[in-house]
Design a protein around this motif. Structure first.
Motif, PDB file in Angstrom:
ATOM      1  N   ASN A 199     -76.635  53.165  -5.814  1.00  0.00           N
ATOM      2  CA  ASN A 199     -77.714  53.459  -6.772  1.00  0.00           C
ATOM      3  C   ASN A 199     -77.171  53.630  -8.188  1.00  0.00           C
ATOM      4  N   VAL A 234     -85.218  47.437  -3.963  1.00  0.00           N
ATOM      5  CA  VAL A 234     -84.333  47.187  -2.829  1.00  0.00           C
ATOM      6  C   VAL A 234     -85.194  46.909  -1.596  1.00  0.00           C
ATOM      7  N   LEU A 290     -77.124  50.170  -9.410  1.00  0.00           N
ATOM      8  CA  LEU A 290     -78.452  49.714  -9.831  1.00  0.00           C
ATOM      9  C   LEU A 290     -78.803  50.295 -11.204  1.00  0.00           C
ATOM     10  N   GLU A 324     -85.243  39.955  -7.962  1.00  0.00           N
ATOM     11  CA  GLU A 324     -85.208  40.714  -6.707  1.00  0.00           C
ATOM     12  C   GLU A 324     -84.697  39.846  -5.556  1.00  0.00           C
ATOM     13  N   PHE A 340     -78.215  50.250   2.198  1.00  0.00           N
ATOM     14  CA  PHE A 340     -78.619  50.024   0.808  1.00  0.00           C
ATOM     15  C   PHE A 340     -80.003  50.648   0.611  1.00  0.00           C
ATOM     16  N   HIS A 368     -80.877  39.449  -5.903  1.00  0.00           N
ATOM     17  CA  HIS A 368     -80.210  40.690  -5.511  1.00  0.00           C
ATOM     18  C   HIS A 368     -80.249  40.888  -3.998  1.00  0.00           C
ATOM     19  N   SER A 369     -81.370  40.523  -3.372  1.00  0.00           N
ATOM     20  CA  SER A 369     -81.575  40.844  -1.956  1.00  0.00           C
ATOM     21  C   SER A 369     -80.569  40.154  -1.035  1.00  0.00           C
ATOM     22  N   TYR A 400     -82.698  53.054  -1.518  1.00  0.00           N
ATOM     23  CA  TYR A 400     -82.971  53.464  -2.893  1.00  0.00           C
ATOM     24  C   TYR A 400     -83.048  54.987  -2.974  1.00  0.00           C
TER      25      TYR A 400
END
Length: 343
Positions: free
Chosen positions: A287, A91, A290, A30, A338, A33-34, A340
């Motif tokens: 999404n 996210v 993802l 996470e 961004f 990704h962030s 979710y």
């Protein structure tokens, strides 16, 4: 590197079995990704044909963050875990703290257009090494915080302590090592403690360099120093007493940045408007990316190429988005969001 609360490092050190590392490795996924959405947005805000050197530097860093996300996922898969990517909470809320509350309660990251101040105040803070080469002054260390480097070193030590027995040979077909996007000596199968330690070394080295060199490889600077070049406006060079940002100019044209409204949300725009339509499409595509990554890391590793392809499609959509006024006649354009959503 930026600081994170010591409890996260302590949790790694207190692990007694592979299952105890599932949470910390999910946190690492996470975290990696962030960083991608703010880096991606800064690049997208640069007008094509202007500030190309800066765009190239940040784009390369963004791809390496993707590599780091793959590496952390492979280690989790290798010890029997399952990366969770397309779920609520994966996210982060922008603007807001990054995963593991890195940087403390006052450090927030938003989705904003490029500026040298953004690079200095946010991007270089994220990538700050444990022991910066003395190009800059050292930051004051808050005693209740550890560094991200310490978090990864704790993971390495715990993996070595728990030994090869925590790795599941049956996980090999599920690890993501195919594709043409990353060098095979950087994205490889995790088969035991040695390969896991080597993979974590890549994450740390590419982010911060070593304690004696700002380079991740003979010709490539670590992320922190590449951002340092952008902020200073000059390349880093070796000097008689260390390093200095005194090399070739890295020019920045203020007029080569789209005036994005920071931290846009879909709910801020009226349905049916061009701004709403384009932002909704961008969020849907994000999404979809993802979902593709989740599928990729949960039994279909061959989906990596498709996932990276979606990332490039997102970039194309961002080009149109950042040229879209938030409303007719407005001086501000729409920035990526961004958010979710289930698709």
């Amino acid at each position: 590197m930026i600081r994170l609360h010591r409890n996260y490092v302590r949790a790694v050190r207190q692990a007694r079995a592979a299952q105890d590392l599932f949470g910390p490795l999910q946190n690492a996924i996470e975290l990696e990704h962030s960083t991608i959405p703010p880096y991606f947005t800064a690049t997208a805000s640069l007008v094509a044909g202007k500030n190309e050197a800066i765009a190239g530097l940040i784009r390369a860093i963004t791809m390496q963050e993707m590599l780091h996300m793959c590496i952390a996922s492979n280690i989790l898969i290798a010890i029997g875990g399952q990366p969770q990517i397309n779920r609520p909470g994966f996210v982060p809320e922008y603007p807001g703290p990054l995963p593991m509350h890195i940087g403390g309660p006052d450090f927030t990251v938003g989705i904003e257009a490029f500026s040298r101040d953004l690079v200095k105040q946010v991007f270089m803070q994220i990538e700050e090494p444990e022991q910066p080469i003395p190009v800059h002054e050292k930051a004051e260390i808050e005693p209740e915080y550890e560094t991200i480097g310490a978090f990864y070193r704790a993971l390495q030590a715990k993996i070595v302590e728990l030994g090869d027995g925590i790795f599941e040979p049956s996980s090999l077909p599920n690890q993501v090592v195919q594709g043409n996007w990353f060098p095979p000596d950087q994205l490889f199968a995790i088969t035991g403690a040695d390969s896991a330690v080597r993979a974590i070394d890549i994450i740390v080295l590419q982010g911060e360099g070593s304690s004696s060199s700002p380079y991740e490889s003979p010709d490539v600077l670590a992320h922190f120093y590449r951002f340092g070049e952008i902020h200073a406006g000059r390349a880093l060079v070796k000097t008689a007493d260390g390093y200095a940002y005194a090399g070739a100019p890295i020019p920045f044209d203020d007029n080569g940045v789209y005036p994005l409204r920071p931290n846009c949300k879909l709910a801020q725009f009226t349905p049916g408007t061009q701004a709403h339509t384009r932002l909704a499409q961008f969020i849907y595509s994000y999404n979809s990316l993802l979902n593709a990554l989740h599928t990729c890391f949960n039994g279909q590793p061959g989906r990596l190429d498709a996932a990276i392809g979606l990332m490039y499609s997102l970039r194309i959509e961002a080009v149109a988005l950042v040229q879209t006024p938030v409303a007719p006649g407005s001086a501000q354009n729409v920035g990526p969001s961004f958010e979710y959503m289930q698709t």
